[in-house]
Design an enzyme around this catalytic site. Structure first.
Site, PDB file in Angstrom:
ATOM      1  N   CYS A 179       1.089  -1.146  -0.263  1.00  0.00           N
ATOM      2  CA  CYS A 179      -0.034   0.088  -0.028  1.00  0.00           C
ATOM      3  C   CYS A 179       0.817   1.272   0.017  1.00  0.00           C
ATOM      4  O   CYS A 179       2.024   0.964   0.050  1.00  0.00           O
ATOM      5  CB  CYS A 179      -1.091   0.006   1.181  1.00  0.00           C
ATOM      6  SG  CYS A 179      -0.034   0.123   2.809  1.00  0.00           S
ATOM      7  N   THR A 180       0.123   2.475   0.068  1.00  0.00           N
ATOM      8  CA  THR A 180       1.043   3.618   0.067  1.00  0.00           C
ATOM      9  C   THR A 180       2.205   3.900   0.922  1.00  0.00           C
ATOM     10  O   THR A 180       3.295   3.851   0.687  1.00  0.00           O
ATOM     11  CB  THR A 180       0.229   4.942   0.054  1.00  0.00           C
ATOM     12  OG1 THR A 180      -0.716   4.813  -1.037  1.00  0.00           O
ATOM     13  CG2 THR A 180       0.876   6.131  -0.231  1.00  0.00           C
TER      14      THR A 180
END
Length: 302
Positions: A179-180
């Site tokens: 994810c980020t």
């Protein structure tokens, strides 16, 4: 020219008095040149902020001096201005929208950006790479070969994992998740383990840390971020080809715009010409809506 740092970090450990912690953070930032979003709950802290570089040392000294937070992995980028419109520090019941409790002790194994790169390059046929971000994040950039879960919100992730079991043998499949910044994987990897996937690995520090330490290898496009920058390269030293397209004419662009219809406000990709032609709106219906903002063309809308 003043220089700012854009900072991202999270802490997943029990916070005994989150409302007291909110007040403590408010007090610290009251005389600092800083903006951002800091959410605090009983389960931890999730923070993204920008701060004047000369105020940043005071923040690092203050935050990391706390025994609870001393080992926090903090990602830092340089920027020419504030990346957020204001400072928000508040209590939030859920740091990540899931609507259910998870056993954090079940989480996947953290792998460094360098190890992640090696795992991607192994091309193991029994490995799947899962992107646990939203559609609009995926559109502007993602790892080559990654799967994007097909649903509207991440509250549907538990059902997605059950569907994944129908397609892959959970005992024989190696799952790589990213994810980020890393926090979503902390929770979603637990759900993977609960559903019987034994070999679950998560990218430590997320795409942000991968870009800082490895660069663009195996990454396509750029990175959506939840601040005024909206879309940035994952590595400041390397440009990446744009992979996303304008919603209307399909020319290459990674420029996001919020629909000028205030009752829509949809985030969409649009080139200069199409956004100008459509008065900042995402569709003809919105162009005729009664509550529309005056459209002002900008290089990078915030």
């Amino acid at each position: 020219m003043e220089e700012y740092l854009v900072i991202a970090f999270y802490v997943l450990k029990k916070i005994e008095s989150p409302h007291v912690e909110v007040k403590r953070f408010h007090h610290f930032f009251s005389d600092k040149d800083a903006t951002g979003r800091i959410y605090i709950s009983e389960e931890g802290i999730n923070a993204q902020l920008s701060i004047l570089k000369r105020d940043s040392e005071a923040f690092f000294d203050w935050f990391l001096a706390d025994e609870r937070f001393k080992d926090t992995d903090i990602k830092v980028h340089k920027f020419s201005e504030h990346a957020f419109p204001r400072m928000t520090v508040k209590y939030r019941e859920q740091l990540v929208a899931l609507d259910q409790k998870v056993d954090l002790s079940l989480g996947g194994k953290h792998v460094s950006p360098g190890e992640w790169k090696e795992m991607l390059e192994s091309e193991d046929p029994n490995t799947i790479v899962i992107d646990v971000r939203n559609d609009y994040e995926w559109e502007v950039g993602h790892f080559a070969g990654a799967e994007k879960p097909n649903f509207e919100t991440f509250r549907e992730f538990p059902n997605y994992v059950k569907e994944l079991r129908e397609r892959y043998d959970p005992k024989a499949t190696r799952v790589l998740m990213y994810c980020t910044g890393g926090i979503r994987c902390e929770l979603y990897s637990c759900l993977m383990k609960e559903e019987g996937f034994d070999s679950v690995y998560q990218l430590e520090g997320g795409v942000i840390k991968y870009g800082l330490e490895v660069g663009n290898d195996h990454w396509l496009g750029n990175l959506f971020v939840f601040d005024d920058r909206l879309v940035v390269p994952i590595n400041d030293q390397e440009a990446n080809p744009i992979i996303s397209k304008c919603y209307d004419c399909e020319v290459s662009t990674d420029r996001y715009v919020n629909c000028a219809n205030m009752d829509c406000n949809k985030l969409f990709l649009g080139c200069f010409e199409c956004v100008e032609k459509n008065k900042g709106c995402c569709c003809e219906e919105c162009m005729e809506a009664p509550r529309t903002r005056e459209f002002v063309q900008k290089e990078r809308p915030k």
